[in-house]
Design an enzyme around this catalytic site. Structure first.
Site, PDB file in Angstrom:
ATOM      1  N   TYR A 156     -23.460   9.737  18.214  1.00  0.00           N
ATOM      2  CA  TYR A 156     -23.328  11.422  18.166  1.00  0.00           C
ATOM      3  C   TYR A 156     -24.712  11.952  19.047  1.00  0.00           C
ATOM      4  O   TYR A 156     -24.654  12.831  19.641  1.00  0.00           O
ATOM      5  CB  TYR A 156     -23.468  11.664  16.667  1.00  0.00           C
ATOM      6  N   LYS A 160     -24.825  14.393  22.250  1.00  0.00           N
ATOM      7  CA  LYS A 160     -25.476  15.811  22.236  1.00  0.00           C
ATOM      8  C   LYS A 160     -26.639  16.046  23.109  1.00  0.00           C
ATOM      9  O   LYS A 160     -26.817  17.052  23.860  1.00  0.00           O
ATOM     10  CB  LYS A 160     -25.673  16.234  20.703  1.00  0.00           C
TER      11      LYS A 160
END
Length: 235
Positions: A156, A160
């Site tokens: 994750y 990002k």
């Protein structure tokens, strides 16, 4: 009067739903995109938006949705996934691929598909919902705000960070056409993204930050990374 239109991905729940609701309150015709038709319909009905069936990882679905939206002033790339809190040594390649597929590749696919509609706007705005855990500056600070293992998992966080880079590249290449393209760090919010997120703050507060970027004036910033309260987040 020129009717303003917006599209929010992942708008059937969490931060996305609040972003769509606030944009409706600002007078926008909002396309509330969701991959589940019934959940999307119910959410859109609740907040006064228009439901739009859109799985951001489905190329045919993206093309179909883009054909249904003739013009667009604001695109909020909010849909995202976090599959685990695992560090890199414990993260499988399949998890990395699935996470990047939604959090990076899908943002590029959706943005490119809706660029023709956005180019019809006199004030096109793109907001990419990122994460403070993606900040390399914060992560490498001697007293980091996000220490390894304290935030979301490696897949994750790295996805990002990649999204932030993509935000900068879009901002640079679209600046001459009047686009404002920025990334938002919404802060830890009470959503179903991860078990950790369930203990976070009000997602409506984060949505206010996204709407602030969606409503930027023509002399506003582009290619920036901002917290929900408007302060600059270091890359």
């Amino acid at each position: 009067m020129n009717e303003r239109t917006a599209l929010v991905t992942g708008a059937n729940k969490g931060i996305g739903k609040h972003i769509a609701r606030l944009l409706v309150a600002e007078g926008f015709t909002v396309h509330a995109a969701a991959r589940d038709a019934e959940r999307g319909r119910l959410a859109a009905e609740e907040i006064g938006a228009r439901p739009l069936l859109l799985d951001v990882t489905d190329a045919d679905g993206i093309a179909r949705a883009a054909s249904e939206v003739g013009s667009l002033d604001v695109l909020v790339n909010n849909a995202g996934i976090a599959l685990s809190l695992a560090p890199p040594a414990e993260t499988g390649l399949d998890e990395m691929r699935r996470t990047f597929e939604t959090n990076v590749f899908a943002v590029m696919a959706v943005t490119n598909a809706f660029l023709p509609a956005l180019r019809r706007s006199p004030h096109p705005r793109i907001v990419n919902v990122s994460s403070g855990t993606s900040s390399l500056t914060w992560s490498t600070n001697p007293n980091p705000q996000f220490t390894p293992g304290a935030g979301s998992g490696a897949a994750y966080r790295s996805s990002k960070t990649a999204l932030n880079a993509l935000t900068v590249f879009y901002a640079q290449t679209l600046a001459e056409d009047g686009f404002k393209v920025n990334a938002l760090a919404p802060g830890l919010r009470a959503t179903d993204l991860t078990a950790r997120a369930a203990a976070g703050g009000d997602p409506a507060e984060a949505a206010e930050g996204a709407v602030r970027l969606a409503l930027l004036a023509d002399d506003g910033p582009t290619g920036g990374f901002f917290s929900w309260d408007g302060t600059v987040v270091p890359w």
